[in-house]
Design a protein around this motif. Structure first.
Motif, short mmCIF file in Angstrom:
data_model
loop_
_atom_site.label_atom_id
_atom_site.label_comp_id
_atom_site.label_asym_id
_atom_site.label_seq_id
_atom_site.Cartn_x
_atom_site.Cartn_y
_atom_site.Cartn_z
N GLU A 40 0.82 -1.20 0.00
CA GLU A 40 0.00 0.00 0.00
C GLU A 40 0.86 1.26 0.00
O GLU A 40 0.56 2.22 -0.70
CB GLU A 40 -0.94 0.00 1.21
N GLU A 41 1.93 1.29 0.81
CA GLU A 41 2.82 2.45 0.83
C GLU A 41 3.48 2.67 -0.52
O GLU A 41 3.59 3.80 -1.00
CB GLU A 41 3.90 2.27 1.90
N GLU A 44 0.90 4.03 -2.94
CA GLU A 44 0.64 5.45 -2.66
C GLU A 44 1.76 6.32 -3.24
O GLU A 44 1.50 7.37 -3.82
CB GLU A 44 0.51 5.68 -1.16
N ARG A 48 1.66 9.27 -6.29
CA ARG A 48 2.13 10.65 -6.16
C ARG A 48 3.13 11.03 -7.26
O ARG A 48 3.13 12.16 -7.72
CB ARG A 48 2.80 10.86 -4.79
#
Length: 67
Positions: A40-41, A44, A48
Motif C-alpha cells: 500500500e505504501e 501510494e 504521487r
C-alpha cells in the motif's frame, strides 16, 4: 501475527512503475526506484510520482514532434 511482506517500487526503461517483492531478484529490464515499504505504501508513492502514465518513448516522440 504474520509480518507483511516488504515491497520495492520498481521502474523500467520506459519509466513505467510497479511494485515488486523486496526479497526477490528484480525482473530483467526493471530497477529499484528507491522506495520500499508495504504494498500500500509503495502504491501510494507511485500514485504521487507517476503523473504521466504514457511510456517515456511516447512522451519523447510527442515532444519532438510538437505533440
Amino acid at each position: 501475527m504474520v509480518d507483511s511482506p516488504e515491497f520495492l517500487v520498481v521502474l523500467n526503461d520506459e519509466e513505467q512503475y510497479s511494485v515488486w517483492f523486496a526479497d526477490r531478484d528484480l525482473p530483467l529490464g526493471w530497477r529499484a526506484e528507491g522506495t520500499r515499504g508495504t504494498r500500500e505504501e509503495c502504491l501510494e508513492h507511485i500514485g504521487r510520482v507517476w503523473t504521466d502514465a504514457r511510456p517515456r518513448s511516447v512522451r519523447e516522440h510527442l515532444r519532438a514532434h510538437g505533440g
